[in-house]
Write an enzyme that holds these catalytic residues in place. Structure first.
Site, PDB file in Angstrom:
ATOM      1  N   ASN A   9      21.630 -98.791   6.042  1.00 50.02           N
ATOM      2  CA  ASN A   9      22.907 -99.226   4.873  1.00 50.02           C
ATOM      3  C   ASN A   9      23.355-100.276   6.577  1.00 50.02           C
ATOM      4  O   ASN A   9      24.368 -99.642   7.187  1.00 50.02           O
ATOM      5  CB  ASN A   9      24.171 -98.888   4.337  1.00 50.02           C
ATOM      6  CG  ASN A   9      24.495 -99.658   3.855  1.00 50.02           C
ATOM      7  OD1 ASN A   9      24.473-100.387   3.507  1.00 50.02           O
ATOM      8  ND2 ASN A   9      25.833 -98.304   2.478  1.00 50.02           N
ATOM      9  N   LYS A  11      25.372-102.367   5.597  1.00 48.94           N
ATOM     10  CA  LYS A  11      26.701-102.353   4.833  1.00 48.94           C
ATOM     11  C   LYS A  11      27.184-104.095   5.448  1.00 48.94           C
ATOM     12  O   LYS A  11      26.001-105.058   5.559  1.00 48.94           O
ATOM     13  CB  LYS A  11      27.776-102.372   5.517  1.00 48.94           C
ATOM     14  CG  LYS A  11      27.655-100.700   5.675  1.00 48.94           C
ATOM     15  CD  LYS A  11      28.638 -99.648   5.445  1.00 48.94           C
ATOM     16  CE  LYS A  11      28.781 -98.239   5.376  1.00 48.94           C
ATOM     17  NZ  LYS A  11      29.834 -97.211   5.313  1.00 48.94           N
ATOM     18  N   HIS A  94      27.763 -96.921  -4.324  1.00 51.54           N
ATOM     19  CA  HIS A  94      28.270 -96.820  -3.457  1.00 51.54           C
ATOM     20  C   HIS A  94      29.721 -96.330  -2.852  1.00 51.54           C
ATOM     21  O   HIS A  94      30.122 -97.502  -3.986  1.00 51.54           O
ATOM     22  CB  HIS A  94      27.702 -97.259  -1.875  1.00 51.54           C
ATOM     23  CG  HIS A  94      27.994 -97.337  -0.189  1.00 51.54           C
ATOM     24  ND1 HIS A  94      29.675 -97.101  -0.109  1.00 51.54           N
ATOM     25  CD2 HIS A  94      27.268 -96.555   0.117  1.00 51.54           C
ATOM     26  CE1 HIS A  94      29.708 -96.932   0.907  1.00 51.54           C
ATOM     27  NE2 HIS A  94      28.112 -96.290   1.557  1.00 51.54           N
ATOM     28  N   GLU A  96      32.192 -97.854  -1.421  1.00 54.70           N
ATOM     29  CA  GLU A  96      33.036 -98.301  -0.850  1.00 54.70           C
ATOM     30  C   GLU A  96      32.821 -99.435  -2.025  1.00 54.70           C
ATOM     31  O   GLU A  96      33.813 -99.985  -2.048  1.00 54.70           O
ATOM     32  CB  GLU A  96      32.513 -99.061   0.614  1.00 54.70           C
ATOM     33  CG  GLU A  96      32.498 -97.945   1.160  1.00 54.70           C
ATOM     34  CD  GLU A  96      31.472 -98.441   2.599  1.00 54.70           C
ATOM     35  OE1 GLU A  96      30.931 -99.400   2.432  1.00 54.70           O
ATOM     36  OE2 GLU A  96      31.734 -97.596   3.731  1.00 54.70           O
ATOM     37  N   GLU A 166      27.250 -88.908  -0.428  1.00 50.26           N
ATOM     38  CA  GLU A 166      27.821 -88.984   0.788  1.00 50.26           C
ATOM     39  C   GLU A 166      29.312 -88.890   0.853  1.00 50.26           C
ATOM     40  O   GLU A 166      30.208 -89.565   0.154  1.00 50.26           O
ATOM     41  CB  GLU A 166      28.049 -90.665   0.492  1.00 50.26           C
ATOM     42  CG  GLU A 166      26.793 -91.146   0.631  1.00 50.26           C
ATOM     43  CD  GLU A 166      27.043 -92.540   1.580  1.00 50.26           C
ATOM     44  OE1 GLU A 166      25.384 -92.847   2.822  1.00 50.26           O
ATOM     45  OE2 GLU A 166      27.141 -93.193   1.598  1.00 50.26           O
ATOM     46  N   GLY A 172      32.144 -92.855   7.610  1.00 48.33           N
ATOM     47  CA  GLY A 172      32.689 -93.734   9.157  1.00 48.33           C
ATOM     48  C   GLY A 172      33.401 -93.583  10.130  1.00 48.33           C
ATOM     49  O   GLY A 172      34.495 -94.455  10.288  1.00 48.33           O
ATOM     50  N   SER A 209      28.872 -90.186   8.421  1.00 49.91           N
ATOM     51  CA  SER A 209      28.658 -90.026  10.283  1.00 49.91           C
ATOM     52  C   SER A 209      27.728 -89.575  11.118  1.00 49.91           C
ATOM     53  O   SER A 209      27.176 -88.825  11.888  1.00 49.91           O
ATOM     54  CB  SER A 209      30.339 -89.207  10.159  1.00 49.91           C
ATOM     55  OG  SER A 209      31.088 -90.358  10.300  1.00 49.91           O
TER      56      SER A 209
HETATM   57  P1  13P Z   1      27.971 -93.702   8.132  1.00 53.93           P
HETATM   58  O1  13P Z   1      27.342 -93.979   9.014  1.00 53.93           O
HETATM   59  O2  13P Z   1      29.313 -95.351   9.066  1.00 53.93           O
HETATM   60  O3  13P Z   1      29.225 -93.137   8.587  1.00 53.93           O
HETATM   61  O4  13P Z   1      27.851 -94.706   6.837  1.00 53.93           O
HETATM   62  C1  13P Z   1      27.722 -93.876   5.800  1.00 53.93           C
HETATM   63  C2  13P Z   1      26.873 -94.232   4.974  1.00 53.93           C
HETATM   64  O5  13P Z   1      28.190 -94.378   3.711  1.00 53.93           O
HETATM   65  C3  13P Z   1      25.936 -94.873   4.440  1.00 53.93           C
HETATM   66  O6  13P Z   1      25.484 -95.577   3.343  1.00 53.93           O
END
Ligand code: 13P
Length: 248
Positions: A9, A11, A94, A96, A166, A172, A209
């Site tokens: 992803n 982002k 997601h 976010e 997640e 992150g 992560s």
């Molecule tokens: P990270 O791997 O940066 O923690 O992000 C995970 C994520 O949100 C994938 O959709």
């Protein structure tokens, strides 16, 4: 050998210049992998993904979409538009998007239905915050998110969804869930999906992560079918290491 789903992803990261070698490398890496490889990029790069990844073993798609077909929704993108670029995948719900754009379980449900109707595989994200985990609410939150997202769906539809656990506190932060925590919640989610919808073979990924140093440990857990990878997929070498994970 377990076939893992390893989906990046991006982002809101990377640029046109960076993506050209990246897509080339990724197609090459996927061509010799036994695992399923995918990548979800910003909308503006879907045309490039289509040009460079279509016909390769890399699945590609978007990170969000609207549930309406068209209309006065400034800034939004429909499933039809994703289909213009032959997207295989779309991430839905997601954390976010839930946190920063107020996406509700109801929105997620409408988007899942639309993606399925349009033949795009949704990657349905769910997961609790740290406060929810510390307050012993992680399971009830996950259950509410999954049941909300799957409302009114039939067996056949549910069986076409890829799920991704997640935990918000692991995204992150550099600190993943332990493999035991991930396994425990993913097996809980699989039981729920099996009990409520009869789908006994749902695909559930772990995200948060995930990186070369913890991929083997997490991905070798029996209920975990792969990973949704943020930060570590941006560096092709790190993503390659994760893609090359082999699990019995
Ligand atoms: P990270 O791997 O940066 O923690 O992000 C995970 C994520 O949100 C994938 O959709």
């Amino acid at each position: 050998m377990k076939k893992l789903y390893l989906i990046g992803n991006h982002k809101m990261n990377m640029s046109l210049n960076e993506l050209e070698p990246y897509f080339d490398n990724l197609a090459e890496i996927a061509s010799t992998s036994e695992n399923v490889v995918g990548v979800c990029v910003p909308y503006v790069y879907l045309n490039m993904a289509k040009g460079m990844l279509e016909g390769s073993k890399v699945l590609y798609g978007a990170q969000n979409m609207h549930y309406k077909d068209n209309g006065a929704y400034t800034g939004e993108i429909s499933a039809h538009m994703l289909n213009d670029f032959n997207c295989d995948l779309v991430i839905i719900g997601h954390s976010e998007r839930r946190a920063y754009y107020n996406e509700t379980d109801e929105d997620v449900n409408l988007k899942i239905k639309k993606a399925l109707e349009e033949g795009i595989t949704p990657i349905l994200c769910f997961g609790e915050t740290l406060d929810e985990r510390n307050g012993n609410m992680a399971h009830s939150v996950v259950e509410r998110q999954i049941m909300g997202a799957l409302a009114d769906l039939e067996y056949e539809e549910v069986s076409r969804i890829i799920f991704a656990y997640e935990p918000v506190w692991a995204i992150g932060t550099g600190v993943s869930a332990t493999s035991e925590q991930a396994e425990e919640m993913i097996s809980f989610a699989k039981r729920l999906i099996a009990d409520e919808y009869g789908v006994k073979t749902s695909i559930v990924l772990y995200g948060g992560s995930l990186k070369p140093s913890n991929a083997q440990d997490i991905l070798s857990k029996p209920s975990i079918d792969g990973g949704l990878i943020g930060g570590a997929c941006l560096k092709i070498k790190d993503f390659e290491e994760i893609i090359n994970t082999k699990v019995e």
